[in-house]
Design a protein around this motif. Structure first.
Motif, PDB file in Angstrom:
ATOM      1  N   UNK A  64      30.547  39.543  41.039  1.00  0.00           N
ATOM      2  CA  UNK A  64      29.240  39.638  40.410  1.00  0.00           C
ATOM      3  C   UNK A  64      28.474  40.829  40.981  1.00  0.00           C
ATOM      4  N   UNK A  65      27.454  41.258  40.235  1.00  0.00           N
ATOM      5  CA  UNK A  65      26.628  42.377  40.693  1.00  0.00           C
ATOM      6  C   UNK A  65      26.008  42.101  42.053  1.00  0.00           C
ATOM      7  N   UNK A  66      25.545  40.867  42.262  1.00  0.00           N
ATOM      8  CA  UNK A  66      24.865  40.546  43.519  1.00  0.00           C
ATOM      9  C   UNK A  66      25.830  40.482  44.691  1.00  0.00           C
ATOM     10  N   UNK A  67      27.059  40.035  44.456  1.00  0.00           N
ATOM     11  CA  UNK A  67      28.005  39.852  45.555  1.00  0.00           C
ATOM     12  C   UNK A  67      28.926  41.045  45.751  1.00  0.00           C
ATOM     13  N   UNK A  68      29.567  41.480  44.671  1.00  0.00           N
ATOM     14  CA  UNK A  68      30.586  42.518  44.777  1.00  0.00           C
ATOM     15  C   UNK A  68      30.057  43.907  44.448  1.00  0.00           C
ATOM     16  N   UNK A  69      28.898  43.968  43.751  1.00  0.00           N
ATOM     17  CA  UNK A  69      28.343  45.252  43.340  1.00  0.00           C
ATOM     18  C   UNK A  69      28.746  45.652  41.935  1.00  0.00           C
ATOM     19  N   UNK A  70      29.531  44.811  41.269  1.00  0.00           N
ATOM     20  CA  UNK A  70      29.942  45.088  39.897  1.00  0.00           C
ATOM     21  C   UNK A  70      30.248  43.769  39.202  1.00  0.00           C
ATOM     22  N   UNK A  71      30.249  43.813  37.863  1.00  0.00           N
ATOM     23  CA  UNK A  71      30.513  42.597  37.100  1.00  0.00           C
ATOM     24  C   UNK A  71      31.096  42.976  35.740  1.00  0.00           C
ATOM     25  N   UNK A  72      32.160  42.271  35.370  1.00  0.00           N
ATOM     26  CA  UNK A  72      32.835  42.503  34.094  1.00  0.00           C
ATOM     27  C   UNK A  72      32.241  41.622  33.003  1.00  0.00           C
TER      28      UNK A  72
END
Length: 281
Positions: A64-72
Motif C-alpha cells: 500500500x501507499x502508506x506501508x510500501x510507498x506504492x499501490x497497484x
C-alpha cells in the motif's frame, strides 16, 4: 546479490545503483547526452547489482501507499490513444484527477506533468527526442525539489496552503497499447529502505535549469517487486515525496527482464506527475 528467500514467481535482473563521487562533491547528471560521448555526463559512479525481483501478481494487496510507498490498482482509462499532449491534458488529466482523489483521499490533486515513454531501437534519422524507460534506481523528488514544484505550479496562496499541511508528490504509471512485458517497472518496498543511508541527492542539469532527484546507493536489504505483464487497465501509484518525514517513498527502476520472450512488443507507458494535498479543501 540480493537477499531474501527464493521464489518461483520471480526474475533476476541487473539494476543500476549509484556510488557517490570519489572527490566528495555533490552528485550531478546532465540530462542531455554529451556531444562527444553520446551519453549523459555524471560525476558519480554506476554500481550494478544482480537482484531478485519478486512477481507480486495475485498478492498486490500486500503493498500500500502508506506501508510500501506504492499501490497497484486496476481501472481502465477512457482516453486510450496517448498520441497528442493536448488531448492527454484535456481528456486523461481530468479522469485521473477524480480517480486519484477517490483512491488516496487527497482533497486537492494537481497534475503538473506527464511523460509518455515508447522504447524503440535508436535511429539516425530521429527528429524527435524519445523518452525511454528509466533504467536507474531512483526516487524522483528531493524535499527541496518537491517544495519548488509547489511554488512553480500553484498560486502563492495555494502554495502556502500546501506547504502548511501535509502534501505529497506521486506518479501514476500505466502501460499503454499493450501489456508491459518488455522493460517492466520494479519497485522497492519502502519498509526495506533506509532513507538517510540509501538516498543520494543528485542535481539534474538541463540546458535551461537545474532540478534535484535522489539516486540510490545499494543496500543488500532492499526487497524488490514487480507485477508481471501489467495491462493498460492496470496502473500503479508510487509516492515520490511526502512532507511527513517518517512516511514512505518509492525507490524504483525500469529493468530488462532476461525472461522476456523474443519478439515481445517494445514497452509503452505513461506516467502522470502529481501534487496531492491532504486537508480541508
Amino acid at each position: 546479490m540480493s537477499n531474501g528467500s527464493s521464489s518461483s514467481m520471480s526474475t533476476t535482473a541487473q539494476l543500476r545503483y549509484s556510488l557517490p563521487p570519489p572527490d566528495g562533491s555533490k552528485p550531478y547528471i546532465g540530462v542531455m547526452p554529451d556531444p562527444v560521448t553520446g551519453r549523459p555526463s555524471q560525476n558519480w559512479l554506476d554500481d550494478f547489482h544482480t537482484i531478485q525481483i519478486e512477481d507480486v501478481r495475485g498478492r498486490e494487496d500486500q503493498y500500500t501507499l502508506d506501508d510500501a510507498g506504492f499501490q497497484y490498482y486496476r481501472h481502465p482509462a477512457k482516453h486510450t490513444t496517448f498520441l497528442n499532449d493536448e488531448e492527454i491534458k484535456e481528456e486523461y488529466y481530468p479522469e485521473s484527477i477524480e480517480l486519484i482523489k477517490k483512491l488516496t483521499g487527497a482533497t486537492r490533486v494537481v497534475i503538473f506533468a506527464h511523460v509518455v515513454r515508447r522504447r524503440r531501437p535508436p535511429r539516425s534519422d530521429d527528429a524527435v527526442r524519445h523518452e525511454y524507460p528509466a533504467g536507474l534506481v531512483h526516487v524522483d523528488q528531493t524535499r527541496d525539489f518537491a517544495h519548488s514544484l509547489v511554488h512553480k505550479h500553484l498560486s502563492p496562496i495555494d502554495a502556502e496552503v500546501f506547504l502548511g499541511g501535509r502534501f505529497q508528490t506521486v506518479s501514476l504509471w500505466r502501460p499503454i497499447a499493450h501489456p508491459a512485458i518488455d522493460w517492466p517497472l520494479a519497485l522497492c518496498d519502502s519498509r526495506s529502505v533506509n532513507p538517510e543511508r540509501d538516498l543520494m541527492a543528485t542535481t539534474l542539469i538541463y540546458p535551461d535549469r537545474k532540478d534535484d532527484t535522489n539516486c540510490v546507493k545499494y543496500n543488500s536489504g532492499h526487497r524488490w517487486v514487480y507485477k508481471s505483464a501489467m495491462e493498460p487497465e492496470d496502473f500503479v501509484i508510487l509516492k515520490t515525496f511526502d512532507s511527513d518525514p517518517t512516511a514512505s517513498v518509492a525507490v524504483h527502476s525500469a529493468f530488462q527482464d532476461p525472461m522476456t520472450p523474443e519478439g515481445t512488443p517494445y514497452r509503452q507507458s505513461i506516467e502522470l506527475r502529481v501534487l496531492l494535498y491532504f486537508g480541508e479543501n
